[in-house]
Design an enzyme around this catalytic site. Sequence first.
Site, mmCIF file in Angstrom:
data_model
loop_
_atom_site.group_PDB
_atom_site.id
_atom_site.type_symbol
_atom_site.label_atom_id
_atom_site.label_comp_id
_atom_site.label_asym_id
_atom_site.label_seq_id
_atom_site.Cartn_x
_atom_site.Cartn_y
_atom_site.Cartn_z
ATOM 1 N N ASN A 153 59.416 27.308 26.772
ATOM 2 C CA ASN A 153 59.007 28.535 27.785
ATOM 3 C C ASN A 153 59.346 28.039 29.357
ATOM 4 O OD1 ASN A 153 58.020 30.169 25.665
ATOM 5 N ND2 ASN A 153 55.924 29.110 25.721
ATOM 6 N N HIS B 163 57.973 36.262 32.820
ATOM 7 C CA HIS B 163 57.215 37.459 32.191
ATOM 8 C C HIS B 163 56.378 38.095 33.250
ATOM 9 C CE1 HIS B 163 57.332 35.854 27.705
ATOM 10 N NE2 HIS B 163 58.429 36.003 28.448
ATOM 11 N N LYS C 82 60.667 33.503 16.052
ATOM 12 C CA LYS C 82 59.490 34.339 16.831
ATOM 13 C C LYS C 82 60.112 35.702 16.921
ATOM 14 C CE LYS C 82 57.583 31.338 20.363
ATOM 15 N NZ LYS C 82 57.212 30.933 21.700
ATOM 16 N N ARG D 231 54.859 42.501 3.265
ATOM 17 C CA ARG D 231 54.112 41.367 3.503
ATOM 18 C C ARG D 231 55.259 40.397 3.680
ATOM 19 N NH1 ARG D 231 49.799 42.729 -0.112
ATOM 20 N NH2 ARG D 231 48.336 43.457 0.683
ATOM 21 N N GLU E 24 69.356 30.827 29.715
ATOM 22 C CA GLU E 24 68.820 30.182 28.663
ATOM 23 C C GLU E 24 69.514 29.024 27.982
ATOM 24 O OE1 GLU E 24 65.779 31.171 27.847
ATOM 25 O OE2 GLU E 24 65.569 33.144 27.794
ATOM 26 N N GLU F 19 54.441 26.494 17.852
ATOM 27 C CA GLU F 19 53.543 26.129 19.226
ATOM 28 C C GLU F 19 52.380 25.710 19.316
ATOM 29 O OE1 GLU F 19 55.886 28.845 21.747
ATOM 30 O OE2 GLU F 19 54.414 28.818 23.311
ATOM 31 N N HIS G 208 59.259 30.517 31.928
ATOM 32 C CA HIS G 208 58.856 31.893 31.574
ATOM 33 C C HIS G 208 57.515 32.342 31.904
ATOM 34 C CE1 HIS G 208 62.330 31.082 28.949
ATOM 35 N NE2 HIS G 208 61.969 32.258 28.182
ATOM 36 N N ARG H 18 56.975 23.013 21.455
ATOM 37 C CA ARG H 18 57.519 24.273 21.479
ATOM 38 C C ARG H 18 57.566 25.008 22.678
ATOM 39 N NH1 ARG H 18 59.230 28.714 16.835
ATOM 40 N NH2 ARG H 18 60.326 29.820 18.364
ATOM 41 N N HIS I 8 65.760 39.938 31.186
ATOM 42 C CA HIS I 8 64.898 38.621 30.938
ATOM 43 C C HIS I 8 65.472 37.418 31.532
ATOM 44 C CE1 HIS I 8 62.541 36.007 28.532
ATOM 45 N NE2 HIS I 8 63.503 35.570 27.861
ATOM 46 N N LYS J 81 67.336 23.699 20.171
ATOM 47 C CA LYS J 81 66.187 24.686 19.659
ATOM 48 C C LYS J 81 65.668 24.198 18.235
ATOM 49 C CE LYS J 81 63.957 28.823 19.759
ATOM 50 N NZ LYS J 81 63.972 30.192 20.301
HETATM 51 P P1 NAD Z 1 69.609 43.086 24.277
HETATM 52 O O1 NAD Z 1 69.444 42.976 22.877
HETATM 53 O O2 NAD Z 1 68.817 44.307 24.935
HETATM 54 O O3 NAD Z 1 71.169 43.202 24.457
HETATM 55 C C1 NAD Z 1 71.471 43.306 25.886
HETATM 56 C C2 NAD Z 1 72.545 44.447 25.921
HETATM 57 O O4 NAD Z 1 73.783 43.995 25.551
HETATM 58 C C3 NAD Z 1 72.258 45.630 24.994
HETATM 59 O O5 NAD Z 1 72.445 46.755 25.797
HETATM 60 C C4 NAD Z 1 72.978 45.517 23.993
HETATM 61 O O6 NAD Z 1 73.301 46.845 23.197
HETATM 62 C C5 NAD Z 1 74.351 44.847 24.471
HETATM 63 N N1 NAD Z 1 75.130 44.007 23.688
HETATM 64 C C6 NAD Z 1 74.663 43.167 22.550
HETATM 65 N N2 NAD Z 1 75.651 42.460 22.205
HETATM 66 C C7 NAD Z 1 76.845 43.068 22.548
HETATM 67 C C8 NAD Z 1 78.080 42.600 22.566
HETATM 68 N N3 NAD Z 1 78.588 41.713 21.845
HETATM 69 N N4 NAD Z 1 79.028 43.328 23.481
HETATM 70 C C9 NAD Z 1 78.544 44.347 24.325
HETATM 71 N N5 NAD Z 1 77.490 44.602 24.432
HETATM 72 C C10 NAD Z 1 76.488 44.045 23.609
HETATM 73 O O7 NAD Z 1 69.107 41.743 25.168
HETATM 74 P P2 NAD Z 1 69.282 40.332 24.895
HETATM 75 O O8 NAD Z 1 69.134 39.658 26.292
HETATM 76 O O9 NAD Z 1 70.112 39.983 23.873
HETATM 77 O O10 NAD Z 1 67.709 39.794 24.301
HETATM 78 C C11 NAD Z 1 66.555 40.169 25.175
HETATM 79 C C12 NAD Z 1 65.302 40.261 24.170
HETATM 80 O O11 NAD Z 1 65.272 39.052 23.618
HETATM 81 C C13 NAD Z 1 63.997 40.340 25.032
HETATM 82 O O12 NAD Z 1 63.354 41.244 24.282
HETATM 83 C C14 NAD Z 1 63.220 38.945 24.880
HETATM 84 O O13 NAD Z 1 61.767 39.124 24.825
HETATM 85 C C15 NAD Z 1 63.989 38.780 23.630
HETATM 86 N N6 NAD Z 1 63.911 37.023 23.375
HETATM 87 C C16 NAD Z 1 63.115 36.710 22.299
HETATM 88 C C17 NAD Z 1 63.297 35.247 22.209
HETATM 89 C C18 NAD Z 1 62.664 34.647 20.692
HETATM 90 O O14 NAD Z 1 62.584 33.481 20.610
HETATM 91 N N7 NAD Z 1 62.565 35.453 19.724
HETATM 92 C C19 NAD Z 1 63.893 34.397 23.124
HETATM 93 C C20 NAD Z 1 64.446 34.902 24.315
HETATM 94 C C21 NAD Z 1 64.391 36.119 24.328
HETATM 95 N N1 GLY Z 2 61.920 31.347 23.243
HETATM 96 C C1 GLY Z 2 60.828 30.500 23.292
HETATM 97 C C2 GLY Z 2 60.815 30.004 21.847
HETATM 98 O O1 GLY Z 2 61.356 30.517 20.733
HETATM 99 O O2 GLY Z 2 59.765 29.536 21.450
#
Ligand code: NAD
Ligand code: GLY
Length: 386
Positions: free
Chosen positions: A263, A270, A160, A138, A202, A254, A266, A259, A284, A244
């Site tokens: 988006n 999406h 998130k 939990r 972003e 949100e 977005h 917040r 993304h 942020k």
């Molecule tokens: P990711 O985590 O898939 O990383 C992208 C690629 O880069 C992967 O293949 C990874 O292995 C590689 N990588 C990571 N760090 C590296 C480094 N320093 N050197 C070399 N390679 C490296 O993708 P991302 O773009 O970081 O994240 C995308 C995800 O984030 C999506 O699922 C999206 O929905 C999510 N997201 C979440 C939020 C949130 O608020 N929680 C906000 C935006 C996006």
């Molecule tokens: N990436 C959108 C949020 O964190 O609210």
Amino acid sequence: MTSVSNSGPVSSVPSPSSAIVPVALGDRAYDIHIGPTILAEAGTLIKSVLARPQVIVITDETVARLHLETLTESLRKAGVKQETIILPPGESTKSLERLSRLLDDIFDIGIERSSTLVALGGGVIGDLVGFVAAIALRGIDFIQIPTTLLAQVDSSVGGKTGINVPAGKNLVGAFHQPRLVLADISVLDTLSRRELRAGYAEVVKYGAIDDFAFFQWLETHGADLMAGDTAARIAAVETSCRAKARIVAEDEREEADRRALLNFGHTFAHALESATGFGSRLLHGEAVSIGMVMAFDLSARLGLCEGQDAARFTRHLAELGLPTGPNSVPGVVWSASDLVARMASDKKVKNGRLTFVLARGIGQSFVTQDVAVEDLTAILNEAIAA
Ligand code: NAD
Ligand code: GLY
């Protein structure tokens, strides 16, 4: 010099050699450390927030190969015991199957309420590990060590967490704040150009939302950031995290249309990602880039902002090599009605109406549910035909 601040939008972008940005959330408050040697200092920083000196580090294969050793050595020096779990890279790791296996793995290792998980990786690892931390026993503590630009400026901050399910992206998740965020700028040196560009989308988003001065700064310094200039990277990550942190502190869950500004682009993004299967065809951040252009084009069509603002914003993204229209994705036959249908199944639908973030200018965004399907369809058709 280290700067500490999270007050309003920037009028000038700082240029410190490192920064600490506080996220002001009362008893869930935490700091974001940003700098060029943070991974090597991580052991001491992590130990300072641990209930007991042991962690489970969860990362992906690519990041493990490049950066795990530095973290492991730093934890060892600080006297923090470490277990490690290494997952496959890529969006498909944010799945129910992986979640289930990861839960099994951490229970096999043995956790208790005082245990802490460390997410070393991009947004995929951060979102998945954060969700595991939210639901295991939990709720246990977790620490974010974001290694992509996208994760450093967005996904690691704000709590998130979640995974994708067949019905859609990020549809299962929880709000669960990390105890600490450690953004080491030098790890960005190993990131591919494509991933770096995707993360840059972003960064630009914060200029679009409410910080025209930051957008202007990016017009001048964005290329330096992309070329590897450490000072420009620290300044951009700090400014983004400060923005942020401020918005999250104002509207953590949100609930107040605040917040939701994060988006920007977005709702479109999406749908584009969904149509391309949430894979490497369209990352993304690339989808966010196209989505932000669509948000500006829709705003201009509705007479909310000047066409020249939309054009200026689009030009900056294009100059930095980001995609600005759906036709940059090879081999996809786009359909406006299909994209609208995909938007309708997004979690941003409110009382049956689509939610958009639109703009009265660069840095003047707002949330609305007041968009006619005809206008939406018209700009989608224009983008598809371009
Ligand atoms: P990711 O985590 O898939 O990383 C992208 C690629 O880069 C992967 O293949 C990874 O292995 C590689 N990588 C990571 N760090 C590296 C480094 N320093 N050197 C070399 N390679 C490296 O993708 P991302 O773009 O970081 O994240 C995308 C995800 O984030 C999506 O699922 C999206 O929905 C999510 N997201 C979440 C939020 C949130 O608020 N929680 C906000 C935006 C996006
Ligand atoms: N990436 C959108 C949020 O964190 O609210």
